[in-house]
Design a protein around this motif. Structure first.
Motif: not given
Length: 379
Positions: A23-31, A82-100
């Motif tokens: 992965a060359k472009r790792v994007f973080l969705i975080v708390s 590559l998307i990486v979620a760092v945080g609680g359930g809302s952050v993880v949920d956000a990362a999942k739907i961002v994929l779609m």
């Protein structure tokens, strides 16, 4: 999911995963709290080095369509692979739907219309998502356990309605468990999200669609969480107990991984969050004792096994043991304590009937009046 990684600092584990996956472009969705009040996200950025592509930290407590679309725009601009979620359930949920949203080029809230999971008499009907080309990794800071399944909860703020979206490849490729990051999680959120993880195990053990393997793993997870949450309540700096809780959350979610459906506690909890703005991590605390009481006539044997996992005497009821446990953790025990009044019960009942989990409850729920009966027990 390829693997769950533990025993390494989050930054080191993520860097190794990014390298392994090229992965060359790792994007973080975080708390936002982790990003602005601690150095945990900066440590991850430094570990990634030239692979780091950007950060988004504006996910609200109940993941909304609007925040998902905004995060997607930033990820697309960063050319994330590559998307990486760092945080609680809302952050993880956000990362999942961002994929779609990335896969389908969704740029506004209405773009998600028609993709939600629909409850039908024949079973849940998923939306027509294509397989996403960009995948994700999760580094949870709470115990809610949403990272261990392929669904996501997203609130349509226009209708005050929380909906489920699902696709097998919304599941994280890897989950990294680092108890060090959880030291920054507020105590009530940590304990409350732990009870939310217990919800996964309880409803899987009580489900008529479970099996002996799911039961065994979930019961062990429920014991880990029962012991670990009490230990971290007494000593929040106990990293061993925090890791114990993380492992318990993983095991308690095993039913979801094996496609065992959840029941009324999940169905009602989703409505309490999306419609009544109750924090997701408090929903199990106020609802589960009443759901256990309602389901007792058809889940007596399963509930005895759950009570045993919680070290209760043979004649104890799981509903009573759980209610006492919630009291020791200092969490709210009634709907009135989280601002839900009886005037809202009928609306909650109607909205809960839209959930796929209502149909899967072990004791048949025929209509909104049955949901209201459970709510009255929790009032």
């Amino acid at each position: 999911m390829d693997q769950v990684i533990f025993g390494k600092p989050a930054g080191q584990a993520l860097c190794e995963e990014a390298e392994r996956r090229d992965a060359k472009r790792v994007f973080l969705i975080v708390s936002r709290t982790l990003n602005t009040h601690t150095d945990e996200i900066e440590k991850i950025r430094k570990a990634l080095g030239g692979r780091y592509a950007g950060t988004f930290d504006s996910v609200p407590q109940h993941t909304t369509r609007a925040s998902a679309v905004e995060a997607t725009a930033h990820a697309a601009e960063a050319k994330a692979d590559l998307i990486v979620a760092v945080g609680g359930g809302s952050v993880v949920d956000a990362a999942k739907i961002v994929l779609m949203c990335l896969e389908h080029n969704i740029t506004d809230e209405s773009g998600l219309d028609g993709f939600e999971l629909v409850s039908t008499p024949e079973g849940p009907r998923p939306g027509p998502f294509r397989a996403p080309k960009v995948r994700m990794i999760a580094i949870p800071s709470t115990l809610s356990g949403g990272e261990y399944n392929s669904g996501t909860l997203v609130t349509d703020s226009r209708r005050k309605l929380k909906q489920i979206f699902s696709h097998p490849l919304m599941m994280p490729l890897s989950i990294i468990l680092d108890p060090e990051i959880t030291r920054h999680t507020p105590q009530t959120l940590w304990l409350g999200s732990g009870t939310r993880a217990m919800d996964h195990g309880i409803e899987a053990v009580c489900s008529p669609r479970g099996n002996p393997l799911v039961e065994s793993v979930c019961l062990r997870g429920l014991r880990y969480l029962y012991d670990g949450l009490q230990a971290t309540k007494e000593n929040p700096s106990n990293l061993e107990a925090r890791q114990f809780c993380q492992l318990g959350s993983w095991m308690s979610a095993f039913g979801l991984q094996c496609r065992v459906p959840m029941g009324a506690s999940h169905a009602i909890g989703h409505v309490l969050g999306g419609t009544c703005d109750v924090p997701h991590y408090l929903c199990t605390a106020v609802m589960m004792p009443s759901v256990l009481k309602y389901n007792q006539p058809v889940t007596d044997e399963a509930q005895r096994k759950i009570a045993e996992a919680w070290r209760a005497p043979p004649d104890a009821r799981a509903s009573d043991i759980f209610a006492q446990f919630i009291g020791r953790l200092g969490l709210p025990r009634h709907l009135s304590e989280v601002g839900v009044t009886k005037e809202k019960f009928e609306l909650i009942g109607r909205n809960a009937m839209l959930s796929v989990f209502t149909r899967a409850n072990p004791r048949v729920i025929k209509g909104p009046e049955d949901i209201v009966e459970i709510l009255q027990l929790a009032a």
